[in-house]
Write an enzyme that holds these catalytic residues in place. Structure first.
Site, mmCIF file in Angstrom:
data_model
loop_
_atom_site.group_PDB
_atom_site.id
_atom_site.type_symbol
_atom_site.label_atom_id
_atom_site.label_comp_id
_atom_site.label_asym_id
_atom_site.label_seq_id
_atom_site.Cartn_x
_atom_site.Cartn_y
_atom_site.Cartn_z
ATOM 1 N N ASP A 29 124.938 -5.081 98.053
ATOM 2 C CA ASP A 29 125.597 -5.124 99.361
ATOM 3 C C ASP A 29 124.564 -4.849 100.451
ATOM 4 O O ASP A 29 123.724 -3.956 100.330
ATOM 5 C CB ASP A 29 126.724 -4.093 99.421
ATOM 6 N N ILE A 30 124.636 -5.651 101.510
ATOM 7 C CA ILE A 30 123.660 -5.549 102.596
ATOM 8 C C ILE A 30 123.832 -4.249 103.389
ATOM 9 O O ILE A 30 122.898 -3.785 104.056
ATOM 10 C CB ILE A 30 123.766 -6.787 103.518
ATOM 11 N N ASN A 85 138.967 -5.321 98.218
ATOM 12 C CA ASN A 85 139.729 -5.244 99.461
ATOM 13 C C ASN A 85 140.552 -6.520 99.557
ATOM 14 O O ASN A 85 140.066 -7.602 99.235
ATOM 15 C CB ASN A 85 138.794 -5.136 100.669
ATOM 16 N N HIS A 98 135.570 -10.845 96.088
ATOM 17 C CA HIS A 98 134.424 -10.090 95.558
ATOM 18 C C HIS A 98 134.901 -8.720 95.116
ATOM 19 O O HIS A 98 135.759 -8.104 95.737
ATOM 20 C CB HIS A 98 133.303 -9.969 96.601
ATOM 21 N N HIS A 100 133.816 -4.913 94.505
ATOM 22 C CA HIS A 100 132.800 -3.914 94.845
ATOM 23 C C HIS A 100 132.555 -2.997 93.649
ATOM 24 O O HIS A 100 133.514 -2.552 93.005
ATOM 25 C CB HIS A 100 133.272 -3.029 96.008
#
Ligand code: AMP
Length: 105
Positions: A29-30, A85, A98, A100
């Protein structure tokens, strides 16, 4: 429909790729919310959990097996958190499904 993750999958924009299969990519994750924060992303563009179809069952199962594999590879198996989410129910920034994976180990 495209998404920022489709651009990453197609190597149109850079990202830190941790693991990849024919159907799934795992990136860092950025904007990490934990020491380890990965995103497990199906290459097929599915917007949200709400958009899943019966034919996506094995793909979704594979996402969990990939999560387990990268958690093992990183040695974080005694504490990590997985979450989706879902648009409408919670804030989803990227409209491309996606999972997490977070760990502070
Ligand atoms: P969500 O709120 O579940 O949609 O989370 C989307 C996640 O994608 C956020 O944690 C972002 O930090 C992350 N993200 C957005 N753009 C990128 C990118 N180019 N590379 C890696 N992670 C990203």
């Amino acid at each position: 429909m495209s998404s920022i993750f489709t651009k990453i999958i197609n190597r149109e924009i850079p990202s830190d790729i941790v693991y990849e299969t024919n159907d799934i990519i795992v990136i860092k994750d950025i904007n990490p919310q934990a020491k380890i924060h990965l995103l497990i992303i199906p290459k097929k563009h599915i917007e949200t959990i709400d958009h899943l179809e019966e034919t996506d069952k094995s793909l979704i199962a594979d996402m969990f097996f990939v999560a387990k594999k990268v958690a093992f590879d990183l040695g974080v198996t005694w504490w990590y958190k997985l979450h989706f989410n879902v648009w409408k129910a919670w804030w989803q920034e990227v409209m491309h499904l996606h999972l997490h994976l977070l760990s502070n180990i």
